[in-house]
Design an enzyme around this catalytic site. Structure first.
Site, PDB file in Angstrom:
ATOM      1  N   HIS A 197      -7.339   4.576   1.975  1.00 46.54           N
ATOM      2  CA  HIS A 197      -6.787   4.470   3.329  1.00 46.54           C
ATOM      3  C   HIS A 197      -6.867   5.742   4.160  1.00 46.54           C
ATOM      4  O   HIS A 197      -6.442   5.754   5.306  1.00 46.54           O
ATOM      5  CB  HIS A 197      -5.329   3.987   3.281  1.00 46.54           C
ATOM      6  CG  HIS A 197      -4.367   5.024   2.784  1.00 46.54           C
ATOM      7  ND1 HIS A 197      -4.304   5.415   1.480  1.00 46.54           N
ATOM      8  CD2 HIS A 197      -3.441   5.763   3.426  1.00 46.54           C
ATOM      9  CE1 HIS A 197      -3.367   6.338   1.332  1.00 46.54           C
ATOM     10  NE2 HIS A 197      -2.832   6.575   2.496  1.00 46.54           N
TER      11      HIS A 197
HETATM   12  N1  UDP Z   1       1.548   1.328  -3.250  1.00 46.69           N
HETATM   13  C1  UDP Z   1       2.112   0.060  -3.218  1.00 46.69           C
HETATM   14  N2  UDP Z   1       1.296  -1.011  -2.936  1.00 46.69           N
HETATM   15  C2  UDP Z   1      -0.042  -0.875  -2.685  1.00 46.69           C
HETATM   16  C3  UDP Z   1      -0.602   0.426  -2.727  1.00 46.69           C
HETATM   17  C4  UDP Z   1       0.221   1.510  -2.989  1.00 46.69           C
HETATM   18  O1  UDP Z   1       3.293  -0.105  -3.479  1.00 46.69           O
HETATM   19  O2  UDP Z   1      -0.723  -1.879  -2.436  1.00 46.69           O
HETATM   20  C5  UDP Z   1       2.423   2.491  -3.507  1.00 46.69           C
HETATM   21  C6  UDP Z   1       2.000   3.377  -4.651  1.00 46.69           C
HETATM   22  O3  UDP Z   1       2.557   2.961  -5.878  1.00 46.69           O
HETATM   23  C7  UDP Z   1       2.548   4.744  -4.218  1.00 46.69           C
HETATM   24  C8  UDP Z   1       2.546   4.679  -2.715  1.00 46.69           C
HETATM   25  O4  UDP Z   1       2.377   3.315  -2.357  1.00 46.69           O
HETATM   26  O5  UDP Z   1       3.878   4.911  -4.674  1.00 46.69           O
HETATM   27  C9  UDP Z   1       1.437   5.524  -2.158  1.00 46.69           C
HETATM   28  O6  UDP Z   1       1.354   5.335  -0.811  1.00 46.69           O
HETATM   29  P1  UDP Z   1       0.011   5.571   0.020  1.00 46.69           P
HETATM   30  O7  UDP Z   1      -1.151   5.568  -0.895  1.00 46.69           O
HETATM   31  O8  UDP Z   1       0.041   4.603   1.147  1.00 46.69           O
HETATM   32  O9  UDP Z   1       0.244   6.998   0.676  1.00 46.69           O
HETATM   33  P2  UDP Z   1      -0.057   8.501   0.230  1.00 46.69           P
HETATM   34  O10 UDP Z   1       0.593   8.706  -1.108  1.00 46.69           O
HETATM   35  O11 UDP Z   1      -1.522   8.697   0.224  1.00 46.69           O
HETATM   36  O12 UDP Z   1       0.609   9.310   1.287  1.00 46.69           O
END
Ligand code: UDP
Length: 351
Positions: A197
């Site tokens: 993403h």
């Molecule tokens: N996650 C979720 N469902 C999904 C994909 C990710 O619950 O379909 C959770 C994952 O377990 C983690 C969090 O979302 O705890 C990560 O968020 P994201 O990847 O959107 O953001 P980033 O960590 O890159 O800021």
């Protein structure tokens, strides 16, 4: 003591859960502000319901067509709330627009800011999350880090050691509690799990195509829960149909935490550009294939568990088929009680 927490996105909600419970248990009054940065059922409501996060005291509707407009609206709205609520401290999480806007509103009113996940650094100065994190750190009075690398980065940049507290990673705490509570087995199954993403990947048709072709050309079974922003781009760039017809890549909607964690627990390898998912994958002993050349959490690479494939189809195929990490798997993200250490640090500093 009164605290305003500002959350806005899926990873913020996950980080808030245990801190919210701990604050409540210790009688600290938390005013919960949801900026509405993520607002729909799959990216917001499901997380509040599944993780039993209380209904926010304030919920905004913010523009989604520009980060500048979003920052401006959150800044104005959080300022109004802070003027009304007059908290002792504002708590912000991670590195999203809501983090920076909440911290800026608070610092301008001379209300101290506490930052969870301070100090994470890369050289990618143009990256939106990097910008948000660096600026938020400079607005914060209490900088709480999840790894030794983050602590070292802050000290190297001249932050006062008395303002930096290494708490460990609250994402690890909630992950392990969820695994225990759902009685999940952690094993290497017969599929890989993918998330994509980051703006650098999904807004660039060449990079997104390379990633899609890497997944398909591997010929291996890949489950791919698709972030709304990614879905929009896959459709726009004509890649969604290609994925759907591939036979080996299964497209899923964005999943609730209690659906995502079981898939993570049984994945063979994890392919991701997420900051949170790469940590969760490492914590659960999954080889991590990183789909962006940004090395958040270098300690995972240093111990040999992370392969940076970027957006290069050949490198992605090779990593999916051949990447084998070493047997040694050191603990990098704290003692599982980061939420307690975070709340203790806040209370001892601001009450
Ligand atoms: N996650 C979720 N469902 C999904 C994909 C990710 O619950 O379909 C959770 C994952 O377990 C983690 C969090 O979302 O705890 C990560 O968020 P994201 O990847 O959107 O953001 P980033 O960590 O890159 O800021």
């Amino acid at each position: 003591m009164k605290l305003v927490s500002v959350v806005g996105t899926r990873p913020n909600f996950i980080k808030e859960v245990l801190i919210n419970r701990r604050l409540k248990a210790l009688g600290v009054h938390e005013v919960l502000v949801h900026t509405g940065q993520h607002y729909d059922q799959a990216m917001s409501t499901d997380f509040f319901d599944q993780l039993e996060i209380p209904t926010p005291d304030y919920l905004f509707k913010v523009p989604t067509d520009s980060a500048a407009k979003q920052t401006a609206v959150i800044l104005i709205k959080v300022e109004d709330i802070l003027l009304k609520e007059k908290p002792d401290v504002t708590l912000v999480y991670g590195d999203v627009t809501s983090t920076l806007a909440g911290a800026l509103a608070s610092a301008r009113l001379r209300i101290p800011v506490a930052h969870v996940e301070a100090g994470i650094r890369t050289e990618a100065r143009h990256n939106p999350e990097e910008i948000n994190r660096r600026l938020t750190d400079h607005l914060s009075s209490l900088l709480m880090t999840n790894t030794e690398d983050a602590t070292a980065a802050l000290l190297k940049e001249g932050f006062s050691p008395s303002d930096v507290v290494q708490t460990g990673d609250v994402m690890q705490d909630i992950l392990m509690q969820t695994i225990d509570r759902m009685k999940l087995q952690i094993r290497r199954g017969d599929y890989h799990l993918a998330t994509v993403h980051r703006a650098e990947n999904v807004d660039d048709p060449v990079r997104l195509k390379e990633i899609v072709e890497g997944f398909i050309n591997s010929g291996e079974r890949i489950l791919f829960p698709v972030h709304p922003r990614t879905k929009k781009r896959l459709v726009e760039f004509g890649l969604m149909e290609r994925l759907k017809k591939s036979g080996n890549v299964k497209i899923l909607p964005p999943l609730g935490y209690k659906e995502f964690v079981p898939l993570l627990a049984e994945a063979d390898k994890v392919l991701t550009d997420s900051g949170g998912v790469r940590r969760e994958a490492y914590i659960l002993g999954k080889p991590v294939i990183v789909l962006i050349e940004i090395t958040w959490f270098p300690a995972i690479a240093d111990c040999g568990w992370k392969k940076i494939a970027g957006a290069n189809r050949a490198a992605i195929v090779d990593a999916i088929r051949n990447f084998v990490p070493p047997a040694e798997h050191p603990s990098l993200f704290g003692d599982g009680l980061a939420h307690e250490h975070i709340v203790d640090a806040i209370i001892s500093r601001f009450s």
